[in-house]
Design a protein around this motif. Structure first.
Motif, PDB file in Angstrom:
ATOM      1  N   GLU A 110      67.055  -7.139  32.689  1.00 14.54           N
ATOM      2  CA  GLU A 110      67.250  -6.766  34.088  1.00 14.54           C
ATOM      3  C   GLU A 110      65.966  -6.205  34.707  1.00 14.54           C
ATOM      4  N   GLY A 111      64.863  -6.284  33.951  1.00 15.89           N
ATOM      5  CA  GLY A 111      63.577  -5.813  34.476  1.00 15.89           C
ATOM      6  C   GLY A 111      63.303  -4.341  34.282  1.00 15.89           C
ATOM      7  N   TYR A 112      64.226  -3.592  33.678  1.00 18.30           N
ATOM      8  CA  TYR A 112      64.034  -2.148  33.505  1.00 18.30           C
ATOM      9  C   TYR A 112      63.098  -1.854  32.329  1.00 18.30           C
ATOM     10  N   PHE A 113      62.264  -0.836  32.512  1.00 17.72           N
ATOM     11  CA  PHE A 113      61.451  -0.320  31.411  1.00 17.72           C
ATOM     12  C   PHE A 113      61.650   1.190  31.331  1.00 17.72           C
ATOM     13  N   ASP A 114      61.564   1.723  30.108  1.00 17.41           N
ATOM     14  CA  ASP A 114      61.754   3.150  29.871  1.00 17.41           C
ATOM     15  C   ASP A 114      60.585   3.684  29.055  1.00 17.41           C
ATOM     16  N   LEU A 115      59.925   4.699  29.590  1.00 14.93           N
ATOM     17  CA  LEU A 115      58.785   5.316  28.915  1.00 14.93           C
ATOM     18  C   LEU A 115      59.157   6.715  28.435  1.00 14.93           C
ATOM     19  N   HIS A 116      58.808   7.007  27.198  1.00 19.81           N
ATOM     20  CA  HIS A 116      59.082   8.315  26.603  1.00 19.81           C
ATOM     21  C   HIS A 116      57.746   8.927  26.178  1.00 19.81           C
ATOM     22  N   PHE A 117      57.342   9.986  26.863  1.00 16.00           N
ATOM     23  CA  PHE A 117      56.079  10.664  26.567  1.00 16.00           C
ATOM     24  C   PHE A 117      56.359  11.838  25.622  1.00 16.00           C
ATOM     25  N   LYS A 118      55.653  11.851  24.491  1.00 20.41           N
ATOM     26  CA  LYS A 118      55.895  12.862  23.461  1.00 20.41           C
ATOM     27  C   LYS A 118      54.670  13.769  23.295  1.00 20.41           C
ATOM     28  N   ASP A 119      54.897  14.898  22.636  1.00 16.20           N
ATOM     29  CA  ASP A 119      53.821  15.846  22.304  1.00 16.20           C
ATOM     30  C   ASP A 119      53.055  16.333  23.529  1.00 16.20           C
ATOM     31  N   LEU A 120      53.768  16.550  24.630  1.00 14.13           N
ATOM     32  CA  LEU A 120      53.110  17.012  25.853  1.00 14.13           C
ATOM     33  C   LEU A 120      52.630  18.457  25.740  1.00 14.13           C
ATOM     34  N   HIS A 121      53.152  19.202  24.763  1.00 12.23           N
ATOM     35  CA  HIS A 121      52.722  20.594  24.615  1.00 12.23           C
ATOM     36  C   HIS A 121      51.224  20.700  24.339  1.00 12.23           C
ATOM     37  N   LEU A 122      50.657  19.602  23.851  1.00 16.01           N
ATOM     38  CA  LEU A 122      49.223  19.598  23.570  1.00 16.01           C
ATOM     39  C   LEU A 122      48.400  19.560  24.851  1.00 16.01           C
ATOM     40  N   THR A 123      49.042  19.202  25.982  1.00 14.36           N
ATOM     41  CA  THR A 123      48.311  19.040  27.249  1.00 14.36           C
ATOM     42  C   THR A 123      48.531  20.207  28.209  1.00 14.36           C
ATOM     43  N   GLU A 124      49.442  21.109  27.868  1.00 17.39           N
ATOM     44  CA  GLU A 124      49.701  22.319  28.667  1.00 17.39           C
ATOM     45  C   GLU A 124      50.015  21.997  30.134  1.00 17.39           C
ATOM     46  N   LEU A 125      51.027  21.153  30.339  1.00 13.92           N
ATOM     47  CA  LEU A 125      51.454  20.828  31.698  1.00 13.92           C
ATOM     48  C   LEU A 125      52.199  21.998  32.325  1.00 13.92           C
ATOM     49  N   LYS A 126      51.896  22.262  33.584  1.00 11.21           N
ATOM     50  CA  LYS A 126      52.557  23.340  34.310  1.00 11.21           C
ATOM     51  C   LYS A 126      53.796  22.811  35.026  1.00 11.21           C
ATOM     52  N   ASN A 127      54.653  23.739  35.474  1.00  7.14           N
ATOM     53  CA  ASN A 127      55.833  23.356  36.248  1.00  7.14           C
ATOM     54  C   ASN A 127      55.424  22.582  37.501  1.00  7.14           C
ATOM     55  N   GLY A 128      56.203  21.568  37.832  1.00  3.29           N
ATOM     56  CA  GLY A 128      55.955  20.824  39.057  1.00  3.29           C
ATOM     57  C   GLY A 128      55.847  19.329  38.807  1.00  3.29           C
TER      58      GLY A 128
END
Length: 354
Positions: A110-128
């Protein structure tokens, strides 16, 4: 009987795939294809992992472009047709990059793709909100395409006060969901500019979210075909920006046309609770269909994760009495509200907002 049904569904899926392949080749040879694009939906996550869904589609200028058309019945009908008669492209390789973290996917039938990003704690993303760079890495058909696109995900830490999960139809937007014929006519005839938001919705969600401090996610039985309309509707009505978790329309191994609304909402609410496993949630819906039953089931399964349930009453007096009976003795706040101001006043009285 079940085996025959499964065989029929499998035959239809295989036939659809063969038809699509022939259609792609024919349209390509006759140069009837518009550019293929990546159309991302907003994703969500915590500071360790994030999820982003999207679709690989033939670009329709009236839906995906910057073209402005008159707000008339003709163009609204045309938009509705283009939303549901989309040309999706399967088997396309897609890569996403979120703050240096990569994820890969291949679009389904149906053309859908799903991305799962892991180990984001290594990048220190802030809220938002955070940008996601998207790229087509493999195109199995001889089609012209726009290689890059930008998506975005909402990152919320487990230190937030709470989260909000909300329905859409007859919760933030007048839909007349209990009158199926009228609901269909509203969808066909009216675009985002013509749809009506319930009074007080914008203020309620803005105060509850606290400018992205508390995550808001919409979980609705509406289909992804309406994503662009719903997104524009929220922008026009100053309703807080949020991810939309919507239903797929189509025939697949686990569904016939569309997944049952009860199972769909339950599955996606549980996914949200798993992603934000340290946060309690306020659940907001309406009495038109099964939101009270779904939310009460979630509360029974996750008793310490539901702060309150707010239900907009849009049904009959008999339905109101039924809901009141179901919630007798409930040990969390359950508000059967006539308007959004009641919910806001309740949240203030609990000290959740100021």
């Amino acid at each position: 009987m079940l085996d025959i049904w499964d065989m029929l569904k499998d035959l239809i899926i295989k036939t659809e795939k063969r038809y699509d392949k022939v259609k792609y080749r024919l349209k390509s040879k006759l140069n009837l294809f518009n550019d293929v694009i990546l159309f991302p939906y907003r994703g969500f996550g915590n500071q360790n992992e994030a999820f982003l869904r999207g679709r690989v589609l033939e670009k329709e200028e009236i839906i995906h472009g910057d073209v402005v058309v008159p707000n008339s019945l003709y163009y609204n009908l045309k938009k509705t047709w283009k939303r549901y008669a989309s040309d999706e492209i399967p088997g396309v390789g897609v890569k996403g990059i979120l703050n240096g973290v990569e994820a890969d996917s291949i679009s389904d039938h149906e053309g859908y793709f799903d991305l799962h990003f892991k180990d984001l704690h290594l990048t220190e993303l802030k809220n938002g909100w955070h940008d996601v760079e998207l790229e087509i890495t493999h195109m199995p058909f001889d089609l012209s395409y726009i290689e890059m696109a930008m998506g975005e995900v909402l990152i919320s830490s487990q230190q937030s006060s709470y989260g909000i999960i909300s329905d859409i139809d007859d919760t933030i937007i007048h839909t007349d969901i209990i009158n199926k014929i009228q609901m269909v006519l509203n969808t066909i005839r009216y675009d985002s500019e013509n749809r009506v938001a319930f009074e007080g919705v914008a203020e309620l969600y803005k105060v509850l979210t606290g400018e992205n401090q508390n995550p808001l996610l919409f979980v609705s039985g509406s289909s992804y075909n309406l994503y662009e309309m719903l997104d524009t509707f929220c922008q026009l009505n100053d309703i807080s920006k949020a991810p939309f978790l919507l239903r797929d329309l189509g025939i697949g191994p686990s569904q016939w046309i569309k997944e049952d609304s009860h199972s769909f909402k339950t599955r996606n609410i549980e996914k949200i609770l798993d992603v934000y496993d340290q946060l309690p949630f306020i659940l907001i819906g309406d009495s038109g269909e099964e939101d009270p039953e779904i939310y009460l089931n979630i509360y029974e399964k996750y008793p310490n994760r539901v702060m309150a349930i707010y239900i907009r009453h849009v049904h009959s007096d008999a339905r109101k009495r039924e809901i009141e009976e179901m919630t007798t003795g409930l040990d969390i706040p359950f508000l059967l509200m006539e308007d959004s101001h009641e919910a806001l006043e309740h949240a203030k009285s609990m000290g959740w907002v100021s």
